[in-house]
Design an enzyme around this catalytic site. Structure first.
Site, short mmCIF file in Angstrom:
data_model
loop_
_atom_site.label_atom_id
_atom_site.label_comp_id
_atom_site.label_asym_id
_atom_site.label_seq_id
_atom_site.Cartn_x
_atom_site.Cartn_y
_atom_site.Cartn_z
N GLU A 212 0.83 -1.20 0.00
CA GLU A 212 0.00 0.00 0.00
C GLU A 212 0.86 1.24 0.00
O GLU A 212 1.97 1.25 0.53
CB GLU A 212 -0.88 0.01 1.26
CG GLU A 212 -2.00 -0.99 1.19
CD GLU A 212 -2.81 -1.02 2.47
OE1 GLU A 212 -3.79 -1.75 2.49
OE2 GLU A 212 -2.45 -0.32 3.45
N CYS B 136 3.27 8.26 1.86
CA CYS B 136 3.78 7.23 2.77
C CYS B 136 4.11 5.98 1.95
O CYS B 136 3.24 5.39 1.31
CB CYS B 136 2.67 6.95 3.79
SG CYS B 136 3.05 5.63 4.94
N CYS C 247 6.18 -7.72 6.68
CA CYS C 247 7.29 -7.33 7.56
C CYS C 247 7.72 -8.58 8.32
O CYS C 247 6.86 -9.36 8.73
CB CYS C 247 6.81 -6.24 8.54
SG CYS C 247 8.14 -5.59 9.59
N CYS D 155 5.33 -6.63 15.55
CA CYS D 155 4.81 -5.71 16.58
C CYS D 155 3.34 -6.06 16.81
O CYS D 155 2.58 -6.20 15.84
CB CYS D 155 5.00 -4.27 16.15
SG CYS D 155 6.72 -3.90 15.81
N CYS E 51 0.41 -3.96 15.24
CA CYS E 51 0.53 -3.57 13.82
C CYS E 51 -0.03 -4.65 12.91
O CYS E 51 0.32 -5.83 13.02
CB CYS E 51 2.00 -3.32 13.49
SG CYS E 51 2.29 -3.06 11.73
N GLU F 164 9.97 -2.91 7.40
CA GLU F 164 11.01 -2.25 8.21
C GLU F 164 12.10 -1.78 7.24
O GLU F 164 12.88 -2.60 6.72
CB GLU F 164 11.55 -3.27 9.23
CG GLU F 164 12.80 -2.83 9.97
CD GLU F 164 12.73 -1.41 10.53
OE1 GLU F 164 11.84 -1.12 11.33
OE2 GLU F 164 13.59 -0.58 10.14
N CYS G 35 -1.52 2.99 7.41
CA CYS G 35 -0.54 1.92 7.59
C CYS G 35 0.42 2.47 8.63
O CYS G 35 1.63 2.40 8.52
CB CYS G 35 0.16 1.57 6.28
SG CYS G 35 0.54 2.95 5.24
N1 SAH Z 1 8.54 -0.62 10.37
C1 SAH Z 1 8.74 0.76 10.59
C2 SAH Z 1 7.96 1.65 9.65
C3 SAH Z 1 6.56 1.25 9.30
S1 SAH Z 1 5.35 1.38 10.55
C4 SAH Z 1 8.43 1.10 12.02
O1 SAH Z 1 7.90 0.24 12.73
O2 SAH Z 1 8.75 2.21 12.44
C5 SAH Z 1 5.16 3.17 10.72
C6 SAH Z 1 4.60 3.59 12.07
O3 SAH Z 1 3.24 3.17 12.22
C7 SAH Z 1 5.35 2.99 13.23
O4 SAH Z 1 5.57 3.98 14.23
C8 SAH Z 1 4.38 1.96 13.74
O5 SAH Z 1 4.63 1.64 15.06
C9 SAH Z 1 3.05 2.64 13.52
N2 SAH Z 1 1.88 1.75 13.51
C10 SAH Z 1 1.80 0.47 13.05
N3 SAH Z 1 0.55 0.00 13.21
C11 SAH Z 1 -0.17 0.98 13.79
C12 SAH Z 1 -1.54 1.09 14.20
N4 SAH Z 1 -2.39 0.08 14.04
N5 SAH Z 1 -1.95 2.26 14.73
C13 SAH Z 1 -1.09 3.30 14.87
N6 SAH Z 1 0.20 3.24 14.50
C14 SAH Z 1 0.65 2.10 13.97
FE1 SF4 Z 2 6.97 -4.14 10.98
FE2 SF4 Z 2 6.88 -1.54 11.68
FE3 SF4 Z 2 4.66 -3.07 11.74
FE4 SF4 Z 2 6.57 -3.46 13.53
S1 SF4 Z 2 5.30 -1.59 13.29
S2 SF4 Z 2 5.48 -5.08 12.39
S3 SF4 Z 2 8.39 -3.07 12.34
S4 SF4 Z 2 5.82 -2.52 9.94
#
Ligand code: SAH
Ligand code: SF4
Length: 406
Positions: free
Chosen positions: A122, A135, A142, A146, A149, A208, A381
């Protein structure tokens, strides 16, 4: 939230898929070095390659050419040679959604293995009054997991190529009709240079970015090239969940702005939210941040903090956050949790986010309370931006431009 998660070792998903280049590769998104290789493949002698690359660069990244015939300054013979070997194909847009607030989300299909599940990512465009942010995704899925996420739940993982990362910018420019030169933009009453539709880039989509270092570095090189797409590195932010050993290289070799997904102030909790913390705990992460090349008050690190109800949103957490970041030139980005079907968390109450933000604000950090964008199209995202009260001028122009393109 279970105890087993807290004690479980750090496990990553193994990348499952590989990039399979299409039979006829696309030149879209290639770096200068890769374009020079392409020139060599069609028999251009070495002493002419630099000049040819320069020409193609202009057609690709300033004019957004979609077919070789449009490249009128390139000889007909070379155009035919190139067309026989390459395409100017972009990632395929499978779906486009436009939110009531002007946010746009594109689902893009990338080349995968024949008969295998499609590789999709996306890409989201968020128009605001003073900027337009795109974005980008760096991986399909990934390898990290997390717990809050959605991307982390996807099984299918592969790294994007640099071309596919740049390709997302190309698609967005195509769809927003942003390939016109400055003069034509002016004549059409559309925003020029500093006030472009796409003025900022965030690597906050799927994946990531520091696990796909080379491709991300090359892609950011192309995107920031002043003779092409020309989006300055100061307007490009790479977000990492905390891949400590790569942070210094990111500063030295990429040199863009850094965002760090902190989300918790104690290791026990961060281990659970961001399992990579079991490998690189908070103290090591912050040490790497303090050493980020180029860090200064003018170039701060953004710390992202997702607001999870009853999990990390207490006033004590807010105070601990301020203590933790002491001495680091930092911005704090409080992100309301964006729920997804099956997620185990809830977004903090608005009142609590405001209280938390007040502590952060009183400590000297700008912390506007942000409201999510594009919720009706599940556009977040992760990248959730402040909503504007009404459709901004930029959004109206963007909408107009959309109707002018296909
Ligand atoms: N992998 C990298 C970049 C992609 S995620 C990282 O983790 O930083 C980008 C941001 O979105 C990160 O800060 C992540 O923690 C946040 N994020 C992921 N899922 C989310 C959700 N459901 N609600 C709010 N923020 C979220
Ligand atoms: Fe991957 Fe970033 Fe999502 Fe963590 S928050 S699972 S590092 S995309």
């Amino acid at each position: 939230m279970t105890d087993t998660l807290q004690t479980a070792p750090f496990v990553e998903k193994a990348p499952l898929e590989h990039y399979v280049p299409p039979a006829k590769p696309s030149l879209v998104g290639l770096t200068r070095a890769e374009l020079a290789d392409a020139m060599a493949q069609v028999g251009i002698p070495e002493n002419q390659r630099k000049m040819r690359v320069q020409q193609l660069w202009h057609w690709l990244y300033v004019r957004g050419a979609r077919d070789f015939d449009a490249m009128t300054s390139v000889s007909k013979d070379l155009r035919a040679l190139l067309a026989g070997r390459f395409t100017l194909a972009r990632p395929e847009v499978v779906a486009e959604q436009v939110s009531a607030d002007g946010t746009r989300k594109w689902l893009l299909r990338l080349p995968g293995e024949a008969d295998a599940r499609p590789h999709e990512v996306e890409c989201v465009y968020i128009p605001e009054i003073d900027r337009g942010t795109l974005c980008l995704s760096s991986q399909v899925g990934c390898t990290l997991t997390c717990t809050f996420c959605h991307t982390g739940t996807q099984r299918l993982v592969r790294n994007l190529t640099a071309g596919e990362i740049v390709g997302q910018v190309m698609i967005a420019r195509d769809r927003l009709g942003e390939w016109l030169g400055t003069e034509k933009l002016k004549a059409a009453g559309l925003p020029t240079e500093g006030e472009r539709f796409i003025s900022n880039i965030v690597m906050m989509g799927m994946g990531e970015p520091l696990y796909n270092f080379d491709a991300v570095r090359d892609a950011i090189g192309v995107i920031s090239d002043g003779e092409g797409l020309s989006i300055s590195k100061r307007r490009i932010t790479l977000s990492t969940s905390g891949v400590v050993p790569m942070i210094e290289r990111a500063g030295a070799e990429i040199g863009c702005m850094l965002a760090v997904s902190l989300h918790a102030v104690r290791d026990e909790l961060r281990n659970e939210l961001v399992p990579l913390n079991r490998k690189y705990p908070i103290a090591e992460l912050l040490k790497a941040c303090r050493g980020y090349p180029g860090l200064s008050n003018a170039r701060r690190i953004t710390f992202e903090y997702v607001m999870l109800k009853g999990v990390n949103d207490s006033i004590a957490d807010a105070k601990a956050l301020i203590q933790l970041l002491r001495g680091i030139p930092a911005k704090i980005n409080l992100i309301p949790f964006n729920p997804w079907p099956g997620s185990q968390f809830e977004c903090s109450d608005w009142e609590q986010i405001e209280k938390f933000s007040e502590v952060v604000f009183n400590a000297g950090y700008a912390s506007p309370v942000r409201t999510p964008r594009g919720r009706d199209i599940l556009a977040a995202c992760g990248q959730l931006k402040s909503a504007t009260e009404k459709l901004s001028a930029r959004e109206r122009i963007a909408l107009r431009a959309m109707t002018m393109t296909d």
